[in-house]
Design an enzyme around this catalytic site. Structure first.
Site, PDB file in Angstrom:
ATOM      1  N   HIS A  95       3.525 -36.570  44.474  1.00 33.57           N
ATOM      2  CA  HIS A  95       3.866 -35.281  44.063  1.00 33.57           C
ATOM      3  C   HIS A  95       4.750 -35.936  42.621  1.00 33.57           C
ATOM      4  O   HIS A  95       4.484 -35.902  41.354  1.00 33.57           O
ATOM      5  CB  HIS A  95       5.516 -34.938  43.742  1.00 33.57           C
ATOM      6  CG  HIS A  95       6.981 -35.305  44.612  1.00 33.57           C
ATOM      7  ND1 HIS A  95       6.871 -35.976  45.147  1.00 33.57           N
ATOM      8  CD2 HIS A  95       7.350 -36.593  43.404  1.00 33.57           C
ATOM      9  CE1 HIS A  95       8.180 -37.192  45.121  1.00 33.57           C
ATOM     10  NE2 HIS A  95       8.543 -37.293  43.531  1.00 33.57           N
ATOM     11  N   ASP A 125       3.036 -35.737  51.180  1.00 36.52           N
ATOM     12  CA  ASP A 125       3.000 -36.808  49.966  1.00 36.52           C
ATOM     13  C   ASP A 125       3.162 -38.127  49.445  1.00 36.52           C
ATOM     14  O   ASP A 125       4.399 -38.361  48.979  1.00 36.52           O
ATOM     15  CB  ASP A 125       5.048 -36.181  50.063  1.00 36.52           C
ATOM     16  CG  ASP A 125       5.500 -36.291  48.661  1.00 36.52           C
ATOM     17  OD1 ASP A 125       4.710 -36.385  47.155  1.00 36.52           O
ATOM     18  OD2 ASP A 125       6.921 -36.447  47.992  1.00 36.52           O
ATOM     19  N   GLY A 206      12.397 -41.112  39.104  1.00 36.19           N
ATOM     20  CA  GLY A 206      11.703 -42.646  39.250  1.00 36.19           C
ATOM     21  C   GLY A 206      11.331 -43.517  39.929  1.00 36.19           C
ATOM     22  O   GLY A 206      10.514 -44.256  40.310  1.00 36.19           O
ATOM     23  N   ASN A 207      12.524 -43.471  41.628  1.00 39.70           N
ATOM     24  CA  ASN A 207      12.567 -44.199  42.352  1.00 39.70           C
ATOM     25  C   ASN A 207      11.723 -43.336  43.288  1.00 39.70           C
ATOM     26  O   ASN A 207      10.867 -43.858  44.472  1.00 39.70           O
ATOM     27  CB  ASN A 207      13.549 -44.029  42.962  1.00 39.70           C
ATOM     28  CG  ASN A 207      14.602 -45.111  42.975  1.00 39.70           C
ATOM     29  OD1 ASN A 207      16.159 -44.937  41.711  1.00 39.70           O
ATOM     30  ND2 ASN A 207      14.013 -46.343  42.888  1.00 39.70           N
ATOM     31  N   SER A 208      10.505 -42.316  43.077  1.00 42.17           N
ATOM     32  CA  SER A 208       9.666 -41.471  44.235  1.00 42.17           C
ATOM     33  C   SER A 208       8.247 -42.820  43.596  1.00 42.17           C
ATOM     34  O   SER A 208       8.044 -43.186  43.411  1.00 42.17           O
ATOM     35  CB  SER A 208       9.827 -40.243  43.580  1.00 42.17           C
ATOM     36  OG  SER A 208      10.141 -39.896  43.464  1.00 42.17           O
ATOM     37  N   GLY A 264      -4.040 -27.312  70.156  1.00 43.98           N
ATOM     38  CA  GLY A 264      -4.154 -26.163  70.930  1.00 43.98           C
ATOM     39  C   GLY A 264      -3.056 -25.282  71.507  1.00 43.98           C
ATOM     40  O   GLY A 264      -3.044 -24.402  72.223  1.00 43.98           O
TER      41      GLY A 264
END
Length: 353
Positions: A95, A125, A206-208, A264
């Site tokens: 992201h 992500d 901003g830590n992401s 399956g």
């Protein structure tokens, strides 16, 4: 008469040495495990700055008349990441990089590198970037499977990017609050956040994409999301287990995409989140004829109890197992068939197209 003078001399010497010894002891007490972990990890943490184009929406009635239809604006975004190879392979969140036209990776020393995307996986992500470099510092990698509830962890990243004035990463500390956390999907969310590490180490915008590390500085997770009503940290943050991040990164580097595991069978979904209390597990709703589950003897109506040693209650537990399983793996499941307890080994294949 000489003995007292000798004792006095010894006392004076002791007093003279005491401040020096006390200073040494104080320095040792300041060198905590968290200090050591941060110093070991910080050199490999980077800031990820992106430019993307977004559709410009009207802000007031005048914009409806004067803004050109389909108008776009360049938007700057930022996140964090960490280097996993000396030649410049970086792991971050998808992201962070989504829709990016330009990506610049900045190291702790302030060096800027143009980065290209090797691959992105919205479902987990995770994104993998590549910069042209050599001899770059790499993050020590650990494992999340043996994390203890309550043990110390540190989150390292670049919250608010350049707004803090320099490129030195920010270090916050907390504990492992829980493991195996499943987050219910929200509207418009492309990622599936299951089997997550929960921490109260402050994680801010901003830590992401930055690393979550244990007390010896080994990466155990990739910081990805927070629960918040204010936009800032409230002590409930989540990280993707490092094993999943590395598996996805390897798939992206080797194949340019992530091959999805398939055995399956389908299970009860969001409409039956509490069904496990009634049946004691996760209900199988459909089994593909000739698929791995069908060949192993599973049938619709069976109840899955565990898989890979993980207790199954809802479809989110099953999603977590499947996200951490790849084609070619063997998946061991325990289930109940007609009231009889059974186990089976399923040969995992690639998701059919």
């Amino acid at each position: 008469m000489k003995r007292p003078s000798l004792l006095v001399g010894a006392s004076v010497a002791t007093v003279a040495l005491a401040p020096h010894l006390a200073g040494q002891d104080l320095a040792k007490t300041r060198q905590t495990a968290i200090v050591t972990a941060a110093s070991r990890l910080a050199p490999a943490v980077v800031s990820v700055n992106v430019l993307r184009r977004e559709r410009q929406l009207p802000q007031d009635p005048f914009d409806l008349f004067f803004m050109p239809r389909g108008s776009e604006q360049v938007v700057e975004g930022y996140g964090s990441g960490f280097i996993i190879s000396p030649d410049g392979v970086v792991i971050t969140n998808q992201h962070v990089t989504q829709g990016a036209e330009q990506i610049v990776v900045t190291t702790r020393e302030g060096r800027d590198f143009a980065a290209k995307i090797l691959g992105e996986d919205p479902l987990t992500d995770i994104a993998v970037l590549k910069v042209d470099g050599s001899g770059l510092p790499t993050a020590p990698l650990g494992k999340s499977t043996d994390l203890l509830i309550g043990e110390w962890v540190v989150a390292v990243g670049n919250p608010f990017a350049y707004l803090l004035g320099n490129t030195e990463p920010t270090v916050t500390a907390g504990v492992v609050s829980a493991v195996g956390r499943n987050l219910l999907p929200s509207q418009g969310q492309s990622g599936i956040y299951v089997g997550m590490i929960q921490t109260d180490a402050p994680i801010n915008p901003g830590n992401s994409g930055g690393p979550l590390a244990n007390a010896v500085g080994e990466v155990v997770g990739v910081n990805s999301s927070i629960f918040t009503s204010s936009g800032g940290s409230v002590g409930i943050g989540f990280a993707i287990p490092i094993e999943r991040a590395l598996r996805v990164a390897d798939e992206l580097r080797r194949f340019g995409k992530v091959r999805r595991a398939w055995v399956g069978l389908d299970v009860a979904g969001a409409e039956d989140l509490r069904g496990w209390k009634r049946v004691g597990g996760l209900r199988v709703t459909q089994v593909a004829a000739g698929g791995p589950a069908g060949r192993a003897g599973l049938a619709a109506g069976d109840v899955l109890v565990s898989a890979r040693g993980r207790r199954l209650r809802t479809f989110l537990d099953w999603e977590a197992v499947m996200l951490d399983t790849g084609p070619g793996d063997t998946l061991t499941v325990s289930f109940r068939h007609g009231g009889e307890s059974r186990s089976a080994r399923l040969a995992v294949t690639d998701f059919p197209t």
